[in-house]
Design a protein around this motif. Structure first.
Motif, PDB file in Angstrom:
ATOM      1  N   SER A 267       1.156  -1.335  -0.038  1.00  0.00           N
ATOM      2  CA  SER A 267      -0.073   0.074  -0.056  1.00  0.00           C
ATOM      3  C   SER A 267       0.723   1.139  -0.024  1.00  0.00           C
ATOM      4  CB  SER A 267      -0.841  -0.019   1.151  1.00  0.00           C
ATOM      5  OG  SER A 267      -0.338   0.157   2.409  1.00  0.00           O
ATOM      6  N   ALA A 268       0.206   2.377  -0.473  1.00  0.00           N
ATOM      7  CA  ALA A 268       1.033   3.679  -0.245  1.00  0.00           C
ATOM      8  C   ALA A 268       1.562   4.218   0.919  1.00  0.00           C
ATOM      9  CB  ALA A 268       0.191   4.672  -0.993  1.00  0.00           C
ATOM     10  N   GLY A 269       2.557   4.771   1.347  1.00  0.00           N
ATOM     11  CA  GLY A 269       2.851   5.112   2.505  1.00  0.00           C
ATOM     12  C   GLY A 269       3.790   4.152   3.592  1.00  0.00           C
ATOM     13  N   LYS A 270       4.032   4.830   4.558  1.00  0.00           N
ATOM     14  CA  LYS A 270       5.080   3.686   5.593  1.00  0.00           C
ATOM     15  C   LYS A 270       4.044   2.958   6.330  1.00  0.00           C
ATOM     16  CE  LYS A 270       8.963   6.710   5.873  1.00  0.00           C
ATOM     17  NZ  LYS A 270       9.841   7.306   6.950  1.00  0.00           N
ATOM     18  N   SER A 271       4.356   1.997   6.638  1.00  0.00           N
ATOM     19  CA  SER A 271       3.609   0.986   7.574  1.00  0.00           C
ATOM     20  C   SER A 271       3.501   1.504   8.886  1.00  0.00           C
ATOM     21  CB  SER A 271       4.346  -0.318   7.517  1.00  0.00           C
ATOM     22  OG  SER A 271       3.828  -1.201   8.752  1.00  0.00           O
ATOM     23  N   PRO A 272       2.455   1.298   9.757  1.00  0.00           N
ATOM     24  CA  PRO A 272       2.494   1.853  10.971  1.00  0.00           C
ATOM     25  C   PRO A 272       3.402   1.170  11.968  1.00  0.00           C
ATOM     26  CG  PRO A 272       0.201   0.739  10.344  1.00  0.00           C
ATOM     27  CD  PRO A 272       1.418   0.867   9.225  1.00  0.00           C
ATOM     28  N   ASP A 273       3.875  -0.066  11.330  1.00  0.00           N
ATOM     29  CA  ASP A 273       4.799  -0.882  12.198  1.00  0.00           C
ATOM     30  C   ASP A 273       6.296  -0.387  11.886  1.00  0.00           C
ATOM     31  OD1 ASP A 273       2.765  -2.456  13.009  1.00  0.00           O
ATOM     32  OD2 ASP A 273       2.944  -3.752  11.492  1.00  0.00           O
ATOM     33  N   THR A 274       6.325   0.562  10.998  1.00  0.00           N
ATOM     34  CA  THR A 274       7.880   0.786  10.851  1.00  0.00           C
ATOM     35  C   THR A 274       8.308   1.925  11.914  1.00  0.00           C
ATOM     36  OG1 THR A 274       7.264   0.968   8.186  1.00  0.00           O
ATOM     37  CG2 THR A 274       9.345   2.365   9.003  1.00  0.00           C
ATOM     38  N   PRO A 275       9.618   1.628  12.327  1.00  0.00           N
ATOM     39  CA  PRO A 275      10.035   2.357  13.642  1.00  0.00           C
ATOM     40  C   PRO A 275      10.219   3.817  13.089  1.00  0.00           C
ATOM     41  CG  PRO A 275      11.239   0.165  13.247  1.00  0.00           C
ATOM     42  CD  PRO A 275      10.382   0.433  12.154  1.00  0.00           C
TER      43      PRO A 275
END
Length: 77
Positions: A64-72
């Motif tokens: 999906s577009a954008g950063k993952s919410p799991d990305t530090p």
């Protein structure tokens, strides 16, 4: 991941037979949330929906577009 156990006969003109592979899925781990690849989830939902009943699943393996919410370092606020 699923393992192929047999193959149904080729489709006939009257639609009585199907060329869809019959698949056996491994038992899911007894955990509050089960991580599962999107491909496996779709396969289970179509061919073995009883393996998903009452289970909470975390879907993996799609983009999906954008950063993952799991990305530090990212914030959801």
């Amino acid at each position: 991941m699923p393992t192929t156990t047999s193959r149904a006969p080729p489709a006939s003109r009257d639609g009585a037979a199907s060329g869809v592979e019959q698949t056996a899925y491994e038992e899911l781990a007894d955990a509050p949330v089960t991580p599962m690849a999107l491909e496996e989830f779709i396969g289970r939902s179509v061919h073995a929906p009883q393996t998903l009943r009452g289970r909470e699943v975390r879907l993996l393996g799609f983009v999906s577009a954008g950063k993952s919410p799991d990305t530090p370092g990212t914030s959801t606020a």
